[in-house]
Scaffold this motif. Structure first.
Motif, PDB file in Angstrom:
ATOM      1  N   LEU A  45       5.939   4.953   0.690  1.00  0.00           N
ATOM      2  CA  LEU A  45       5.611   3.805   0.578  1.00  0.00           C
ATOM      3  C   LEU A  45       4.116   3.599   0.461  1.00  0.00           C
ATOM      4  O   LEU A  45       3.371   2.970  -0.358  1.00  0.00           O
ATOM      5  N   GLY A  48       2.635   5.153  -2.836  1.00  0.00           N
ATOM      6  CA  GLY A  48       2.568   4.077  -3.700  1.00  0.00           C
ATOM      7  C   GLY A  48       1.689   3.030  -3.706  1.00  0.00           C
ATOM      8  O   GLY A  48       1.321   2.530  -4.859  1.00  0.00           O
ATOM      9  N   THR A  49       1.388   2.443  -2.570  1.00  0.00           N
ATOM     10  CA  THR A  49       0.588   1.574  -2.309  1.00  0.00           C
ATOM     11  C   THR A  49      -0.866   1.988  -2.641  1.00  0.00           C
ATOM     12  O   THR A  49      -1.458   1.140  -3.371  1.00  0.00           O
ATOM     13  N   ILE A  78       7.272   2.780  -5.100  1.00  0.00           N
ATOM     14  CA  ILE A  78       7.749   1.923  -3.847  1.00  0.00           C
ATOM     15  C   ILE A  78       9.106   1.755  -4.204  1.00  0.00           C
ATOM     16  O   ILE A  78      10.060   1.517  -3.439  1.00  0.00           O
TER      17      ILE A  78
END
Length: 90
Positions: A45, A48-49, A78
Motif C-alpha cells: 500500500l 502504491g501510494t 493499492i
C-alpha cells in the motif's frame, strides 16, 4: 524411425522424473504466516501510494505518458493489496 522414437521416449522419461522431483519439493515449501502477509500488504500500500503521488506530480509537470502509467500502476497495486488484506481478515 524406431531409434528416433526410443530417443524421444528416453528424453520424455527423464523430463517426467525431473518434474516429479520438482513437484515433491514444492510440497515442502513452508507457508507464510498471515501476520507477515498482512505486513507485506501494508508495504505494498505504501508503494502504491508513492506511485500515485509520483503520477500526480508528473501530471502537474504537464507530462502525459509516464504519469498515467504510474497512476495506473499505483492504483492497481493499492487495489490488489486491499483485496489481499480483506482475504486475510476473512
Amino acid at each position: 524411425m524406431n531409434n528416433i522414437n526410443e530417443k524421444i521416449l528416453q528424453i520424455t522419461k527423464k523430463a517426467l522424473t525431473k518434474t516429479e522431483k520438482a513437484m515433491e519439493r514444492t510440497g515442502e515449501i513452508p507457508k507464510i504466516s498471515s501476520k507477515i502477509q498482512y505486513k507485506g500488504c501494508l508495504v505494498g500500500l505504501g508503494f502504491g501510494t508513492i506511485l500515485i503521488v509520483g503520477g500526480i506530480i508528473g501530471l502537474l509537470m504537464k507530462k502525459q505518458i509516464w504519469p498515467l502509467g504510474t497512476l495506473i500502476a499505483g492504483t492497481t497495486t493499492i487495489i490488489s493489496n486491499i483485496i489481499t488484506m480483506k482475504k486475510l481478515q476473512a
